[in-house]
Enzyme design. Structure first.
Site, PDB file in Angstrom:
ATOM      1  N   HIS A 294       0.858  -1.194   0.000  1.00  0.00           N
ATOM      2  CA  HIS A 294       0.000   0.000   0.000  1.00  0.00           C
ATOM      3  C   HIS A 294       0.888   1.236   0.000  1.00  0.00           C
ATOM      4  CE1 HIS A 294      -3.807  -2.159   0.690  1.00  0.00           C
ATOM      5  NE2 HIS A 294      -3.028  -3.012   1.322  1.00  0.00           N
ATOM      6  N   LEU A 295       0.697   2.079  -1.026  1.00  0.00           N
ATOM      7  CA  LEU A 295       1.542   3.278  -1.152  1.00  0.00           C
ATOM      8  C   LEU A 295       0.798   4.561  -0.827  1.00  0.00           C
ATOM      9  CD1 LEU A 295       3.928   2.568  -4.138  1.00  0.00           C
ATOM     10  CD2 LEU A 295       4.549   3.385  -1.881  1.00  0.00           C
TER      11      LEU A 295
ATOM     12  N   ASN B 174      -6.522   0.963  -3.220  1.00  0.00           N
ATOM     13  CA  ASN B 174      -7.452   1.558  -2.229  1.00  0.00           C
ATOM     14  C   ASN B 174      -6.940   2.906  -1.742  1.00  0.00           C
ATOM     15  OD1 ASN B 174      -5.379   0.378  -0.710  1.00  0.00           O
ATOM     16  ND2 ASN B 174      -6.720  -0.199   0.989  1.00  0.00           N
TER      17      ASN B 174
ATOM     18  N   ASP C  52       1.895  -6.837   2.219  1.00  0.00           N
ATOM     19  CA  ASP C  52       0.724  -6.083   2.698  1.00  0.00           C
ATOM     20  C   ASP C  52       1.182  -4.930   3.599  1.00  0.00           C
ATOM     21  OD1 ASP C  52      -1.859  -5.247   2.928  1.00  0.00           O
ATOM     22  OD2 ASP C  52      -2.544  -6.894   4.183  1.00  0.00           O
TER      23      ASP C  52
HETATM   24  O1  DOR Z   1      -4.753  -4.503   7.360  1.00  0.00           O
HETATM   25  C1  DOR Z   1      -4.999  -4.127   6.238  1.00  0.00           C
HETATM   26  N1  DOR Z   1      -4.761  -2.859   5.852  1.00  0.00           N
HETATM   27  N2  DOR Z   1      -5.539  -4.985   5.368  1.00  0.00           N
HETATM   28  C2  DOR Z   1      -5.973  -4.593   4.166  1.00  0.00           C
HETATM   29  O2  DOR Z   1      -6.416  -5.413   3.414  1.00  0.00           O
HETATM   30  C3  DOR Z   1      -5.928  -3.163   3.795  1.00  0.00           C
HETATM   31  C4  DOR Z   1      -4.849  -2.490   4.496  1.00  0.00           C
HETATM   32  C5  DOR Z   1      -4.867  -0.991   4.355  1.00  0.00           C
HETATM   33  O3  DOR Z   1      -5.123  -0.492   3.265  1.00  0.00           O
HETATM   34  O4  DOR Z   1      -4.575  -0.317   5.345  1.00  0.00           O
END
Ligand code: DOR
Length: 434
Positions: free
Chosen positions: A72-73, A104, A315
């Protein structure tokens, strides 16, 4: 890292020699040699002639830089959590040459213009390569498919609503049918939202004792089953992200045994932490899917040995300290880990003999490449000069204050680890040097 040692994206990659490293890649152990790089590619072993950059790599492991299929960036829109410079510098510090960023964000990566901007801005930084994933549904709302052809044309390499499970099975089916036509992999966040509800941790003895809302492993197993069935129905390459439980992974294994084209990843945190950490009530451990029980961790590790798991996905999910300092019910899900992923897994799994070093490297190199349909990373002449130099011997504690990520906290704060990356080259250019 001193800025003068970083070669920007616009400068030609210098002819470089890494002297005296132990070279290990998917083709095997090549022994202690000099590795020569030129023009952004591997030139060969033990060559001669002038080098613009000569690095003493004695005592270090030289291996293809890692690939993360799941990071996640937070760009665009949540740069206070992470931006491209901090996130890609963190990835480089973790030994990663390429990362796939999740969609997201705010706005969501459902627009080809956003994909194009991500690719261009990341390339200009000259750090770890960025290959964006694009949203499965417009706005991650789970109602309308995004335009995958246009997103792929712009540079998207994967389709996913990760962070938000796709509740509508018909939409998941249509997404898979569309992705098959384009040869795109569909990554799933497999948790049944109606069953996990407002669970903040794994549902089990610990959640009952602590009185916190639980999220049962059946929420994962049910959705993994649905997602694998839709892979079977459509022929789509479905990649199950962050499988956390024995029950979920048993389902993946069962479908794999039938030849269904599903792949899966597990994360560094689900391989090393259990739900008992919640005794501290510290939201740093709040992650989706949740940390499970010791028997789940043991099953995940056994699955690494059996070859059931295709790859490690970090992740890496950065949030601000202020957000993670909220109470356990309202703090966001997610933890940062990309800078510690390899040392953590090397120290906790390889040193005690649970898995071999080649198995771990495979899970972070050829494994994710296969999931994405990319060539196997090697140190063969002509391969991209994406190389990590790793110190397998020196022990150093995790020091979140030194993270390049903006999320300067860690579940492993202070833990002594071995296997720290010393240097990462991406396309023959220095992206990280400690
Ligand atoms: O713990 C998580 N954080 N699981 C996810 O699937 C999304 C992620 C986030 O975008 O913070």
């Amino acid at each position: 890292m001193p800025s003068e040692t970083v070669h920007g994206a616009n400068t030609p990659a210098p002819r470089t020699v890494l002297r005296g490293a132990r070279l290990l890649d998917a083709r095997g152990d090549h022994g202690v040699r000099d590795l020569w790089l030129e023009g952004g590619r591997v030139e060969g072993f033990d060559l001669e002639g002038p080098a613009e950059l000569e690095l003493d790599a004695s005592g270090l492991l030289a291996t293809p830089a890692f690939i993360d299929p799941h990071m996640h960036l937070r760009v665009p829109g949540q740069e206070e959590k992470e931006d491209l410079a901090s996130g890609l510098a963190a990835a480089a510090a973790g030994g990663y040459g390429t990362v796939v960023s999740m969609a997201n964000t705010d706005p969501v990566v459902d627009d080809p213009a956003i994909v194009r901007a991500l690719v261009e801005e990341a390339a200009a930084l000259g750090l770890t390569r960025l290959r964006p994933a694009a949203a499965l549904s417009m706005g991650l709302r789970g109602e309308q498919l995004a335009d995958y052809a246009a997103l792929q044309e712009a540079g998207a390499v994967m389709i996913t609503d990760d962070g938000i499970p796709v509740a509508d099975s018909h939409l998941q089916r249509r997404a898979c049918e569309y992705a098959v036509e384009l040869g795109l992999v569909v990554q799933t966040h497999s948790e049944d939202p109606s069953l996990r509800r407002d669970g903040v941790m794994h549902e089990g003895r610990a959640s009952h004792t602590l009185g916190l809302p639980g999220n049962p492993d059946s929420a994962e197993a049910i959705m993994v089953f649905r997602d694998c069935e839709i892979s079977l129905l459509t022929g789509a390459r479905v990649h199950i992200a962050h499988v956390s439980s024995e029950r979920g992974l048993r389902v993946v294994r069962w479908f794999k045994e039938q030849g269904v084209p599903v792949t899966c990843e597990v994360t560094p945190h689900h391989l090393t932490l259990t739900d008992t950490v919640w005794e501290s009530f510290d939201p740093v451990f709040k992650v989706a899917p949740p940390l499970r029980e010791a028997s789940d961790v043991a099953y995940l590790r056994e699955a690494l040995r059996r070859g059931v798991v295709d790859c490690i996905g970090s992740d890496h999910a950065p949030h601000t300290r202020a957000e993670k300092d909220r109470d356990v019910l309202t703090a966001p899900f997610g933890l940062p880990n990309i800078e510690v992923a390899f040392p953590l897994l090397y120290t906790k799994l390889v040193i005690p003999g649970e898995i071999t070093l080649p198995t771990l490297l495979n899970l972070m190199q050829a494994g994710p490449a296969r999931v994405l349909g990319w060539p196997e990373p090697t140190l063969e002449p002509g391969a991209p000069a994406d190389v990590a130099l790793i110190d397998l011997e020196s022990e150093r504690p995790v020091d979140p204050a030194s993270f390049k990520s903006k999320a300067r906290f860690s579940p492993w704060d202070g833990e002594p680890l071995r296997g720290w990356p010393k240097l990462t080259l991406v396309g023959g250019r220095l992206a990280f040097r400690s």
